[in-house]
Motif scaffolding. Structure first.
Motif, PDB file in Angstrom:
ATOM      1  N   ASP A 180       0.830  -1.212   0.000  1.00  0.00           N
ATOM      2  CA  ASP A 180       0.000   0.000   0.000  1.00  0.00           C
ATOM      3  C   ASP A 180       0.858   1.253   0.000  1.00  0.00           C
ATOM      4  O   ASP A 180       0.430   2.315  -0.434  1.00  0.00           O
ATOM      5  N   ILE A 181       2.064   1.117   0.580  1.00  0.00           N
ATOM      6  CA  ILE A 181       2.964   2.270   0.639  1.00  0.00           C
ATOM      7  C   ILE A 181       4.318   1.846   0.074  1.00  0.00           C
ATOM      8  O   ILE A 181       4.868   0.810   0.476  1.00  0.00           O
ATOM      9  N   LYS A 199      -1.299   2.870  -2.505  1.00  0.00           N
ATOM     10  CA  LYS A 199      -2.097   4.047  -2.122  1.00  0.00           C
ATOM     11  C   LYS A 199      -1.185   5.270  -2.043  1.00  0.00           C
ATOM     12  O   LYS A 199      -1.595   6.376  -2.339  1.00  0.00           O
ATOM     13  N   LEU A 200       0.065   5.043  -1.590  1.00  0.00           N
ATOM     14  CA  LEU A 200       1.020   6.158  -1.473  1.00  0.00           C
ATOM     15  C   LEU A 200       2.360   5.761  -2.078  1.00  0.00           C
ATOM     16  O   LEU A 200       2.909   4.703  -1.735  1.00  0.00           O
ATOM     17  N   TYR A 201       2.887   6.591  -2.968  1.00  0.00           N
ATOM     18  CA  TYR A 201       4.195   6.351  -3.586  1.00  0.00           C
ATOM     19  C   TYR A 201       5.063   7.578  -3.326  1.00  0.00           C
ATOM     20  O   TYR A 201       4.697   8.695  -3.710  1.00  0.00           O
ATOM     21  N   ILE A 202       6.175   7.381  -2.641  1.00  0.00           N
ATOM     22  CA  ILE A 202       7.099   8.489  -2.406  1.00  0.00           C
ATOM     23  C   ILE A 202       8.324   8.273  -3.287  1.00  0.00           C
ATOM     24  O   ILE A 202       8.980   7.232  -3.216  1.00  0.00           O
ATOM     25  N   SER A 233      -0.463   5.266  -9.103  1.00  0.00           N
ATOM     26  CA  SER A 233      -0.492   5.259  -7.634  1.00  0.00           C
ATOM     27  C   SER A 233      -1.552   6.241  -7.125  1.00  0.00           C
ATOM     28  O   SER A 233      -1.801   7.271  -7.768  1.00  0.00           O
ATOM     29  N   LYS A 269      -1.657   8.324  -4.385  1.00  0.00           N
ATOM     30  CA  LYS A 269      -1.069   9.644  -4.127  1.00  0.00           C
ATOM     31  C   LYS A 269       0.436   9.532  -4.332  1.00  0.00           C
ATOM     32  O   LYS A 269       1.060   8.558  -3.886  1.00  0.00           O
ATOM     33  N   ILE A 329       4.086  11.485  -3.757  1.00  0.00           N
ATOM     34  CA  ILE A 329       4.875  12.574  -3.165  1.00  0.00           C
ATOM     35  C   ILE A 329       6.253  12.502  -3.794  1.00  0.00           C
ATOM     36  O   ILE A 329       6.876  11.437  -3.800  1.00  0.00           O
ATOM     37  N   HIS A 353       1.305  14.512  -6.673  1.00  0.00           N
ATOM     38  CA  HIS A 353       0.220  15.235  -6.005  1.00  0.00           C
ATOM     39  C   HIS A 353       0.793  16.227  -4.994  1.00  0.00           C
ATOM     40  O   HIS A 353       0.206  17.258  -4.729  1.00  0.00           O
ATOM     41  N   TYR A 354       1.940  15.851  -4.384  1.00  0.00           N
ATOM     42  CA  TYR A 354       2.605  16.737  -3.427  1.00  0.00           C
ATOM     43  C   TYR A 354       4.060  16.856  -3.847  1.00  0.00           C
ATOM     44  O   TYR A 354       4.731  15.842  -4.073  1.00  0.00           O
TER      45      TYR A 354
END
Ligand code: FAD
Length: 348
Positions: free
Chosen positions: A224-225, A281-284, A301, A303, A305, A320-321
């Motif tokens: 998920d991350i 759900k979150l990809y940095i 993904s 969101k 970052i 997104h960020y």
């Protein structure tokens, strides 16, 4: 020249091993459902092996209308000749207009053999499939409801749309994780057509001496991350910071190909066109420029970052960020903030 048969169905090759259906096959059944609904035809699938009964419910639940199940004790493990004989017999029997395979080692071995037997084309590693009309300006012809087989070309710098309007069936392979899995439903009621394939001992030319199954060390697909590091991380030692952030957030570590090529992390962490396709759900993305080949594996993904010192880095176009800064400064701040926000109240 063979012209597309607009009544033909959409057929999927289902790969199964060790009592499990490959996830790419289920993803393809979902995609086939969408294509078939546009064409107003059925989704059919073919599965080959031994003792497959337990797997059929899952395949039908994802939207398959008719599942052809070829069972024979000698087909327990994949072998090129008998599998291609059996699957081409399913294709000849069902006369589909579209056939889809997972771009797995088995799919990559099988699909070209089927295409060659049927004297049709095959587009490998598609990243999108859709139905549209095609205008052949040179010959002043219009083809309705053709399969657009879309894939990166020329090193991933352009997206090519490939059509094979004059040959039937239209065939493509698709990598795992590229097509979205929809929710299975027990209301999807398809039928199973079981048969014993017509094979002779001469079709089985190999003798299996030993089977060694390597385990995938990192299952990025299920995460998920994901915290991914790129060439901007700078060294294998500095990659520890990526591991620290991933473990703080309860995620897994991904990487760009440059980070892998530089030896910062092993290849099974690579995300992208030639790595794993992920949809967390979150990809940095830290220290990753965001070349198209990397984006191809993570742009779905939830969101994104991005942390990068270069404000013009392409990754910022899909993030997104956006955090413009040195990852060595930014990541410790994120870790500290996350830990202090998630600290258990004293005395709890
Ligand atoms: P770079 O492009 O070098 O970017 C490094 C980034 O880090 C830069 O944007 C820089 O501004 C930033 N940076 C530097 N220092 C810092 C710092 N201290 N803090 C924050 N930011 C910093 N690539 C993949 O990733 N996956 C694939 O599957 C893949 N398949 C490919 C297939 C083919 C056929 C080809 C031709 C290429 C493929 N590539 C793939 C390679 C791709 O083209 C890029 O070369 C690669 O993605 C670049 O990785 P990177 O972003 O880590 O490195």
């Amino acid at each position: 020249m063979a012209r597309p048969d607009s009544h033909g169905n959409v057929l999927v090759f289902i790969e199964a091993d060790h009592g499990e259906v490959a996830s790419v096959s289920l993803e393809l059944v979902c995609k086939a459902r969408q294509l078939a609904d546009v064409l107003d035809v059925e989704v059919q699938a073919g599965i080959i092996g031994n003792q497959l009964e337990n797997l059929t419910g899952e395949i039908l639940a994802y939207g398959c209308d008719t599942l052809f199940m070829a069972e024979d004790e000698r087909l327990t493990l994949y072998e090129t000749v008998p599998y291609s004989e059996t699957f081409s017999s399913i294709v000849k029997r069902t006369r589909p207009q579209i056939v889809l395979f997972g771009a797995t080692p088995i799919g990559r071995d099988l699909a070209p053999r089927i295409a060659s037997k049927l004297k049709t084309g095959l587009t490998a590693d598609c990243t999108e499939l859709k139905i549209a009309d095609h205008e052949d300006k040179k010959h002043n012809k219009t083809y309705e409801n053709i399969l657009y087989q879309i894939r990166p070309a020329f090193g991933g710098n352009i997206l090519a749309t490939i059509v094979s309007p004059d040959h039937q069936p239209q065939m493509a392979t698709v990598r795992e994780g590229v097509m979205k899995l929809s929710e299975p439903s027990s209301n999807n009621r398809g039928v199973v057509v079981s048969f014993k394939p017509d094979l002779i001992d001469g079709d089985f030319v190999n003798t299996l001496v030993e089977r060694v199954v390597g385990k995938r060390k990192v299952n990025l697909k299920a995460a998920d991350i994901i915290v991914s590091g790129g060439a901007g991380v700078g060294s294998k030692e500095d990659f520890e910071l990526i591991y620290e952030l991933a473990s703080t957030l309860g995620g897994l570590v991904g990487a760009s190909r440059a980070a892998v090529d530089n030896g910062y992390v092993s290849r099974d962490h690579q995300v992208g066109q030639t790595g794993t396709t992920v949809r967390p759900k979150l990809y940095i993305a830290a220290g990753i420029s965001g070349c198209i080949q990397h984006q191809a594996g993570m742009n779905q993904s939830g969101k994104i970052i991005a942390i990068n010192t270069d404000p013009d880095a392409p990754i910022f176009q899909i993030a997104h960020y956006r955090i413009i800064g040195d990852l060595n400064d930014v990541i410790p701040v994120i870790i500290k903030a996350y830990k202090s926000n998630n600290r258990e109240p004293s005395g709890a």
